[in-house]
Design an enzyme around this catalytic site. Structure first.
Site, PDB file in Angstrom:
ATOM      1  N   HIS A 135       0.819  -1.226   0.000  1.00 22.86           N
ATOM      2  CA  HIS A 135       0.000   0.000   0.000  1.00 22.86           C
ATOM      3  C   HIS A 135       0.849   1.271   0.000  1.00 22.86           C
ATOM      4  O   HIS A 135       0.292   2.368   0.081  1.00 22.86           O
ATOM      5  CB  HIS A 135      -0.947   0.021   1.200  1.00 22.86           C
ATOM      6  CG  HIS A 135      -1.931  -1.117   1.218  1.00 22.86           C
ATOM      7  ND1 HIS A 135      -2.760  -1.390   0.162  1.00 22.86           N
ATOM      8  CD2 HIS A 135      -2.200  -2.056   2.169  1.00 22.86           C
ATOM      9  CE1 HIS A 135      -3.513  -2.453   0.455  1.00 22.86           C
ATOM     10  NE2 HIS A 135      -3.180  -2.890   1.661  1.00 22.86           N
TER      11      HIS A 135
ATOM     12  N   ASP B  14      -2.196 -10.809  -2.046  1.00 17.82           N
ATOM     13  CA  ASP B  14      -2.781 -10.263  -0.818  1.00 17.82           C
ATOM     14  C   ASP B  14      -4.276 -10.018  -1.030  1.00 17.82           C
ATOM     15  O   ASP B  14      -4.718  -9.739  -2.147  1.00 17.82           O
ATOM     16  CB  ASP B  14      -2.064  -8.963  -0.444  1.00 17.82           C
ATOM     17  CG  ASP B  14      -2.480  -8.425   0.914  1.00 17.82           C
ATOM     18  OD1 ASP B  14      -1.762  -8.683   1.903  1.00 17.82           O
ATOM     19  OD2 ASP B  14      -3.526  -7.735   0.987  1.00 17.82           O
TER      20      ASP B  14
ATOM     21  N   HIS C 134      -5.995  -7.575  -0.301  1.00 16.78           N
ATOM     22  CA  HIS C 134      -6.291  -6.182  -0.664  1.00 16.78           C
ATOM     23  C   HIS C 134      -5.514  -5.785  -1.907  1.00 16.78           C
ATOM     24  O   HIS C 134      -4.424  -6.299  -2.155  1.00 16.78           O
ATOM     25  CB  HIS C 134      -5.910  -5.245   0.492  1.00 16.78           C
ATOM     26  CG  HIS C 134      -6.537  -5.621   1.797  1.00 16.78           C
ATOM     27  ND1 HIS C 134      -5.862  -6.358   2.755  1.00 16.78           N
ATOM     28  CD2 HIS C 134      -7.778  -5.405   2.280  1.00 16.78           C
ATOM     29  CE1 HIS C 134      -6.670  -6.557   3.787  1.00 16.78           C
ATOM     30  NE2 HIS C 134      -7.840  -6.000   3.524  1.00 16.78           N
TER      31      HIS C 134
ATOM     32  N   ASP D 191      -3.843 -12.910   3.841  1.00 13.58           N
ATOM     33  CA  ASP D 191      -5.035 -12.414   4.540  1.00 13.58           C
ATOM     34  C   ASP D 191      -6.328 -12.738   3.798  1.00 13.58           C
ATOM     35  O   ASP D 191      -7.412 -12.455   4.305  1.00 13.58           O
ATOM     36  CB  ASP D 191      -4.928 -10.915   4.857  1.00 13.58           C
ATOM     37  CG  ASP D 191      -4.432 -10.070   3.710  1.00 13.58           C
ATOM     38  OD1 ASP D 191      -4.198 -10.612   2.610  1.00 13.58           O
ATOM     39  OD2 ASP D 191      -4.264  -8.854   3.908  1.00 13.58           O
TER      40      ASP D 191
HETATM   41  C1  SP5 Z   1      -0.941  -5.022   4.158  1.00 14.69           C
HETATM   42  C2  SP5 Z   1      -2.400  -5.131   4.405  1.00 14.69           C
HETATM   43  O1  SP5 Z   1      -2.956  -6.229   4.334  1.00 14.69           O
HETATM   44  N1  SP5 Z   1      -3.056  -4.012   4.723  1.00 14.69           N
HETATM   45  C3  SP5 Z   1      -4.471  -4.027   4.863  1.00 14.69           C
HETATM   46  C4  SP5 Z   1      -4.951  -2.946   5.738  1.00 14.69           C
HETATM   47  C5  SP5 Z   1      -6.438  -2.905   5.761  1.00 14.69           C
HETATM   48  N2  SP5 Z   1      -6.891  -2.004   6.748  1.00 14.69           N
HETATM   49  C6  SP5 Z   1      -8.272  -1.699   6.594  1.00 14.69           C
HETATM   50  C7  SP5 Z   1      -8.856  -0.901   7.711  1.00 14.69           C
HETATM   51  C8  SP5 Z   1      -8.688  -1.560   9.032  1.00 14.69           C
HETATM   52  C9  SP5 Z   1      -9.964  -1.850   9.695  1.00 14.69           C
HETATM   53  N3  SP5 Z   1      -9.826  -3.009  10.488  1.00 14.69           N
HETATM   54  C10 SP5 Z   1     -11.004  -3.342  11.191  1.00 14.69           C
HETATM   55  C11 SP5 Z   1     -11.099  -4.819  11.380  1.00 14.69           C
HETATM   56  C12 SP5 Z   1     -12.451  -5.205  11.838  1.00 14.69           C
HETATM   57  N4  SP5 Z   1     -12.627  -6.638  11.730  1.00 14.69           N
HETATM   58 ZN    ZN Z   2      -3.934  -7.191   2.831  1.00 17.60          ZN
END
Ligand code: SP5
Ligand code: ZN
Length: 360
Positions: free
Chosen positions: A172, A208, A210, A298
Site C-alpha cells: 500500500h 494479498d 487487498h 489475509d
Molecule cells: C498489508 C495489508 O494487508 N493491509 C491491509 C490494511 C487494511 N486495513 C483496513 C482498515 C482496518 C480496519 N480493520 C477493522 C477490522 C475489523 N474486523
Molecule cells: Zn492485505
C-alpha cells in the site's frame, strides 16, 4: 536444505516496529499488524527447515529507486519531530497519527506549503489514520526493505526462489504515499532491483487480499514491470476503497501492463484461483524474465481483515500455478493476520511452490 524449501530472508529488526494499534473510524483499536506476526512466520520457517538468511544492510538512498526522497526523509524524522513537539504529553498520543489531509481539490493551483505543525505534517504523505509511526518504525521498515533487496540480489545471483519475510508489509506504499500498515514498498524495491540487475521485464503478482495500490502507483506508467493483482472488490466496500478496479489498466507506455482482478467477498477458492490463472497468463504474455510475488495470506478463511474465505489448499494451488511459470522468483510477505494460521499458511504456500518445481 530439506526438499521443498528455499532460502528465507528474515531479521529480528522487524520487532522495532510496534505500531501501537491503529485509529479506525476515529477509534483507537489494537490493530492486526502486530509484532507477533514476524516471529510466528520465523518460527514456522525454522520448524519446516527453511534456511534463514540475515539481510544485507542498504543505505537509505537505495529507497529512492521507487520512492520520493522527501517522503523517505519524512518517515525517517517524523517520530522525533512528533516527540519534540510534545504530543506524547499533550494530548497524550505517543505515535504519529494524522488529523488533516491536503486533498487535491482543496490545495490545487497554489504552491504547496509544508505545514509547520508536526500534527499537520502527519497528513501530507499518508492515505489514512491506520498507519502509525513509532520510535522504531523507520528502522524496521528499512530492515524489511533490506530483506526484499537481499532476496532480489540472491535471485539475480542464481537462486531459483527466495522468500523475504518482510514486516511491516509494503504494497500500500506508493512513490510518495504510505498507508494500510505499509511504509516502504518491499515488493516494488525487489522488482526494481531485478530490473537494475539486468532482467528486461519483471512481473509482480499480488495475492494479498487487498489491492496493492502502492505497487500499482509505482509502475502504472511503465511497461517493463507488470502489476497483476487479485483482491477483494474495493467496490464492495473494502480497503483501499478508491483504487483497485478492473478498468485500471496502466497509462502511456504502461497501458496494458496493469491487471486488476477484483473478486467478491466470500468468493472462496474457485473464482480466486481462476483470477490467479489470469494473472499468470498475463505474466507469460509479457514475457517476464523474473517474478515477484506479493504474498499476503489475509485472503484465508478466518482472517480478521478480509472476507475472501480462501482455503489453505487454495493457497497451495495458487503456488503451483506460480511455479509453473518457471521464473526466478522473489516472494515478499504482505498481509496475513490470523495469528493461529499465519505461519502454516505462509510455509504451506512456499512448500507447494518448491514441490511443484518452481525454478527456471
Ligand atoms: C498489508 C495489508 O494487508 N493491509 C491491509 C490494511 C487494511 N486495513 C483496513 C482498515 C482496518 C480496519 N480493520 C477493522 C477490522 C475489523 N474486523
Ligand atoms: Zn492485505
Amino acid at each position: 536444505m530439506p526438499p521443498s524449501t528455499f532460502p528465507a530472508v528474515w531479521t529480528e529488526r522487524h520487532r522495532l516496529h510496534d505500531p501501537g494499534g491503529e485509529v479506525w473510524v476515529g477509534v483507537p483499536i489494537p490493530g492486526t499488524e502486530v509484532v507477533a506476526r514476524g516471529d510466528l512466520i520465523h518460527q514456522a520457517l525454522a520448524a519446516a527447515g527453511f534456511e534463514i538468511v540475515v539481510p544485507d544492510v542498504h543505505p537509505p538512498s537505495s529507497l529512492r529507486r521507487v520512492h520520493d526522497q522527501a517522503m523517505v526523509d519524512y518517515l525517517r524524522t517524523a517520530y522525533d519531530d512528533w516527540v519534540a513537539a510534545g504530543y506524547p504529553q499533550d494530548p497524550g498520543q505517543d505515535r504519529v497519527v494524522p488529523y488533516v489531509f491536503p486533498l487535491p481539490q482543496a490545495v490545487a493551483d497554489r504552491p504547496f506549503r509544508l505545514p509547520t505543525a508536526p500534527s499537520a505534517r502527519a497528513g501530507v504523505y499518508t492515505t489514512d489514520t491506520t498507519t502509525l509511526i513509532g520510535p522504531g518504525t523507520f528502522a524496521a521498515a528499512a530492515a524489511a526493505a533490506d530483506c526484499a533487496l537481499t532476496a532480489a540480489r540472491m535471485v539475480l545471483g542464481g537462486a531459483p526462489a527466495v522468500y523475504a519475510a518482510c514486516r511491516p508489509p509494503g504494497h500500500h506504499a506508493g512513490r510518495a504515499f504510505f498507508g494500510g500498515s505499509c511504509y516502504l514498498n518491499n515488493a516494488a524495491l525487489a522488482a526494481q532491483a531485478l530490473r537494475d540487475g539486468g532482467v528486461d521485464r519483471v512481473a509482480v503478482i499480488d495475492l494479498d487480499a487487498h489491492h496493492g495500490n502502492g505497487t500499482q502507483d509505482i509502475f502504472y506508467d511503465r511497461a517493463d514491470v507488470l502489476y497483476a493483482s487479485v483482491h477483494v472488490d474495493p467496490g464492495a466496500g473494502w480497503f483501499p476503497h478508491f483504487v483497485g478496479y478492473a478498468d485500471e489498466v496502466g497509462r502511456g507506455p504502461g497501458e496494458g501492463a496493469n491487471h486488476n482482478r477484483p473478486v467478491a467477498p466470500g468468493c472462496g477458492d474457485p473464482p480466486w484461483l481462476a483470477a490467479v490463472a489470469d494473472l499468470c497468463a498475463a505474466a507469460t504474455a509479457q514475457r517476464a524474465g523474473a517474478l515477484v510475488v506479493s504474498l499476503g495470506v489475509d485472503g484465508a478463511a478466518g482472517d480478521p481483515e478480509s472476507p475472501l474465505g480462501i482455503s489453505p489448499d487454495g493457497f497451495r494451488r495458487a503456488a503451483e500455478s506460480l511455479a509453473h511459470l518457471r521464473l526466478p522468483t522473489v516472494f515478499v510477505q504482505e498481509g496475513g493476520y490470523d495469528l493461529g494460521r499465519l505461519g502454516g499458511l505462509v510455509v504451506g504456500t512456499l512448500e507447494a511452490f518448491a514441490a511443484a518445481g518452481g525454478r527456471p
